[in-house]
Design an enzyme around this catalytic site. Sequence first.
Site, PDB file in Angstrom:
ATOM      1  N   LYS A 133       1.157  -1.063   0.124  1.00  0.00           N
ATOM      2  CA  LYS A 133      -0.168  -0.482  -0.213  1.00  0.00           C
ATOM      3  C   LYS A 133       1.003   1.286   0.207  1.00  0.00           C
ATOM      4  O   LYS A 133       1.728   1.509   0.952  1.00  0.00           O
ATOM      5  CB  LYS A 133      -0.991   0.492   1.587  1.00  0.00           C
ATOM      6  CG  LYS A 133      -1.711   0.887   1.350  1.00  0.00           C
ATOM      7  CD  LYS A 133      -2.857   0.489   2.587  1.00  0.00           C
ATOM      8  CE  LYS A 133      -4.132   2.237   2.679  1.00  0.00           C
ATOM      9  NZ  LYS A 133      -5.235   2.022   3.987  1.00  0.00           N
ATOM     10  N   ARG A 203       0.638  -5.040   3.050  1.00  0.00           N
ATOM     11  CA  ARG A 203      -0.862  -5.752   3.691  1.00  0.00           C
ATOM     12  C   ARG A 203      -0.650  -7.903   3.111  1.00  0.00           C
ATOM     13  O   ARG A 203      -0.353  -7.538   2.163  1.00  0.00           O
ATOM     14  CB  ARG A 203      -2.294  -4.996   3.452  1.00  0.00           C
ATOM     15  CG  ARG A 203      -1.262  -3.654   3.986  1.00  0.00           C
ATOM     16  CD  ARG A 203      -3.049  -3.371   3.439  1.00  0.00           C
ATOM     17  NE  ARG A 203      -3.745  -2.905   2.442  1.00  0.00           N
ATOM     18  CZ  ARG A 203      -4.460  -1.866   2.007  1.00  0.00           C
ATOM     19  NH1 ARG A 203      -4.962  -1.324   3.141  1.00  0.00           N
ATOM     20  NH2 ARG A 203      -5.258  -1.705   1.087  1.00  0.00           N
ATOM     21  N   ARG A 210     -13.372  -7.810  -1.717  1.00  0.00           N
ATOM     22  CA  ARG A 210     -13.539  -6.279  -1.523  1.00  0.00           C
ATOM     23  C   ARG A 210     -15.613  -6.853  -1.986  1.00  0.00           C
ATOM     24  O   ARG A 210     -15.839  -6.631  -3.298  1.00  0.00           O
ATOM     25  CB  ARG A 210     -13.369  -4.783  -2.129  1.00  0.00           C
ATOM     26  CG  ARG A 210     -12.295  -4.759  -1.658  1.00  0.00           C
ATOM     27  CD  ARG A 210     -11.668  -3.890  -1.890  1.00  0.00           C
ATOM     28  NE  ARG A 210      -9.863  -3.498  -1.862  1.00  0.00           N
ATOM     29  CZ  ARG A 210      -9.679  -2.852  -1.024  1.00  0.00           C
ATOM     30  NH1 ARG A 210     -10.434  -1.571  -0.209  1.00  0.00           N
ATOM     31  NH2 ARG A 210      -8.680  -2.495   0.207  1.00  0.00           N
ATOM     32  N   ASP A 285     -16.628  -0.309  -1.118  1.00  0.00           N
ATOM     33  CA  ASP A 285     -15.139  -0.591  -1.395  1.00  0.00           C
ATOM     34  C   ASP A 285     -14.240  -1.091   0.025  1.00  0.00           C
ATOM     35  O   ASP A 285     -13.238  -1.145  -0.253  1.00  0.00           O
ATOM     36  CB  ASP A 285     -14.407   0.362  -2.535  1.00  0.00           C
ATOM     37  CG  ASP A 285     -14.280   1.593  -1.577  1.00  0.00           C
ATOM     38  OD1 ASP A 285     -15.476   1.926  -0.930  1.00  0.00           O
ATOM     39  OD2 ASP A 285     -13.044   2.251  -0.629  1.00  0.00           O
ATOM     40  N   ASN A 286     -14.564  -0.752   0.910  1.00  0.00           N
ATOM     41  CA  ASN A 286     -13.906  -0.959   1.675  1.00  0.00           C
ATOM     42  C   ASN A 286     -14.641  -1.825   3.122  1.00  0.00           C
ATOM     43  O   ASN A 286     -13.788  -2.479   4.382  1.00  0.00           O
ATOM     44  CB  ASN A 286     -13.330   0.056   2.695  1.00  0.00           C
ATOM     45  CG  ASN A 286     -12.789   1.608   2.811  1.00  0.00           C
ATOM     46  OD1 ASN A 286     -11.895   1.099   1.475  1.00  0.00           O
ATOM     47  ND2 ASN A 286     -13.435   2.408   3.039  1.00  0.00           N
TER      48      ASN A 286
HETATM   49  P1  AMP Z   1     -10.352   5.180   0.744  1.00  0.00           P
HETATM   50  O1  AMP Z   1     -11.177   5.637   0.918  1.00  0.00           O
HETATM   51  O2  AMP Z   1      -8.455   4.499   1.332  1.00  0.00           O
HETATM   52  O3  AMP Z   1     -10.972   3.810   0.821  1.00  0.00           O
HETATM   53  O4  AMP Z   1     -10.169   5.253  -0.622  1.00  0.00           O
HETATM   54  C1  AMP Z   1     -10.785   4.956  -2.077  1.00  0.00           C
HETATM   55  C2  AMP Z   1     -10.551   5.057  -3.126  1.00  0.00           C
HETATM   56  O5  AMP Z   1      -9.270   6.216  -3.720  1.00  0.00           O
HETATM   57  C3  AMP Z   1     -10.067   3.896  -3.346  1.00  0.00           C
HETATM   58  O6  AMP Z   1      -9.586   3.304  -4.463  1.00  0.00           O
HETATM   59  C4  AMP Z   1      -8.301   4.268  -3.415  1.00  0.00           C
HETATM   60  O7  AMP Z   1      -7.340   3.191  -3.805  1.00  0.00           O
HETATM   61  C5  AMP Z   1      -7.890   5.651  -3.930  1.00  0.00           C
HETATM   62  N1  AMP Z   1      -7.093   6.073  -3.225  1.00  0.00           N
HETATM   63  C6  AMP Z   1      -6.997   6.733  -1.608  1.00  0.00           C
HETATM   64  N2  AMP Z   1      -5.793   7.474  -1.512  1.00  0.00           N
HETATM   65  C7  AMP Z   1      -5.134   7.188  -2.671  1.00  0.00           C
HETATM   66  C8  AMP Z   1      -3.662   8.112  -3.023  1.00  0.00           C
HETATM   67  N3  AMP Z   1      -2.923   8.219  -2.473  1.00  0.00           N
HETATM   68  N4  AMP Z   1      -3.992   7.555  -4.651  1.00  0.00           N
HETATM   69  C9  AMP Z   1      -4.288   6.969  -5.344  1.00  0.00           C
HETATM   70  N5  AMP Z   1      -5.614   6.567  -5.072  1.00  0.00           N
HETATM   71  C10 AMP Z   1      -5.400   6.050  -3.621  1.00  0.00           C
HETATM   72 MG    MG Z   2     -10.314   1.349   0.420  1.00  0.00          MG
END
Ligand code: AMP
Ligand code: MG
Length: 542
Positions: A133, A203, A210, A285-286
Amino acid sequence: MNSSATITCLDDLVFDNRFLRELPADPETANNRRQVFGACYSYVSPTPVAQPTLVAYSKEVAHTLDLSESLCESADFTEVFAGNRLSAGMEAYASCYGGHQFGNWAGQLGDGRAINLGEVINKRGERWALQLKGAGLTPYSRNADGLAVLRSSVREFLCSEAMYHLGIPTTRALSLILTGEPVVRDMFYDGNPEIEPGAVVCRVAPSFTRFGHFQIFTARQDLKLLKQLLDYTIRTDFPEMNFRGCSDAPEQLYLAWFEEVCRRTANLIVHWQRVGFVHGVMNTDNMSILGLTIDYGPYGWLENFDLNWTPNTTDASDRRYRYGNQPSIAFWNLGQLANAIYPLLETQHLGALQAALNVYKETFEQGWQAMMAGKLGLKAFDPATDLELCTELFTLLQSVETDMTCFYRRLAMISLDTGSGDEELMSPLTEAYYVPEQLTPDYQMRLCAWLRRYIKRVLADAEADDERRKRMNAVNPKYVLRNYLAQLAIDKAAQQDFSMVNELLDLLRHPYDEQPDKEAFAAKRPDWARQRAGCSMLSCSS
Ligand code: AMP
Ligand code: MG
């Protein structure tokens, strides 16, 4: 730990990358951001980093992967798990998924900053997927940079391992590595970007699939791929479900699978409620189909018990993902998963799908009751008396600032002598209160009335006192990853001092044990941490 950890060179790990072998790839291999259709993943390599430094690794996860300790301390380990080298058998890719974010369909999301390295088959024949990650851009990065900062990586690394030792289903973390690369973040989205140290966490989980992996294909009406992914998932991640026997009636298998996901999710949320863990971003997605805690972002641990609390400032106005709402959000998310698989069923199965969804509610309710009985040290939950006992307890806990972890741990210490005066009765609990002035005479009277009712209820079980204490201490942790402790470890790590990250990692290996020389880590949040960013407030910026 026994010495069967025999792999001393990463090139000796055995990979069986079934996800890649059995599911369709995106034919495009250029690493540009795009919508990916008709594929479950895109090949993409991690972006090399300047100067990787190992901050910490988990001995337990290394052991699971049969890696020797000296290997984990080698330069090659740091290079590989920073993303600078693929070891033999590794194949790097990012997977495609969608999801509902804060209740709204968000379309394609995908592994925007997670790069999978393949699936290790360990000496026990278990399958463990590895994923970096923060290892750089992927086709799913949308408008972001594919990177992760030290603070969020420390939080993910420590919390995954802490959850595991608490007995809570979770993805694991093998390693935490500083990349030596600067990453720009505007922590509170208020126009104050700063340069922060970049980091990568490796991880580890049986699978990272998911809810959103299924949703994306349904949203695009790609039912062929939906079915292919579902069949693959059941065969690979739910082998006990006997895929072969059901080839004539796949609908029954899909329903049974969905019911199992409901059951696992219910079990997970019961655990979160037990320890006061607030995920913070329960978007679909989480949500892991295996019922694991996944994607540690702006999560937090309840300090003062508050059903309305969320650590996530991005969710401050609606508080959709507040502590007390986690059970119904999980149900809502399962409803979205049900919608996603419905096209593979017939109209006649709608009732069965609904019934499976109800299994979530039943499992949660039963699990919650058993969990509360455990926390209170009752032999079994008797709804006739205990529902009311819990309701009054929650009112009491919430109406003055009461540290949840301290309170339950100390409840085991109260004297069951019904002749005790009020002061004596309450004395073990004093430590749990943040604002002594809130303990008005009225409040104390009400608390003592509850305690006396509680004692009567405990005595009715006629169990030896030390037995009850032992059972309570096995479900009420003494040590959790308090938000301010994680922040102190982050502050030090940012100064290249990794001692506290490792100290917490060690402490949280035994969250239910008394650790007399670590008593300070069990104390309630100090006053300075009340309003400090990172301690009580977090954003999605990571
Ligand atoms: P999250 O809110 O962390 O679950 O992320 C939601 C989406 O945004 C997922 O598709 C992640 O892969 C993407 N994402 C979050 N942070 C980043 C980042 N810094 N660069 C690229 N994608 C991100
Ligand atoms: Mg996520």
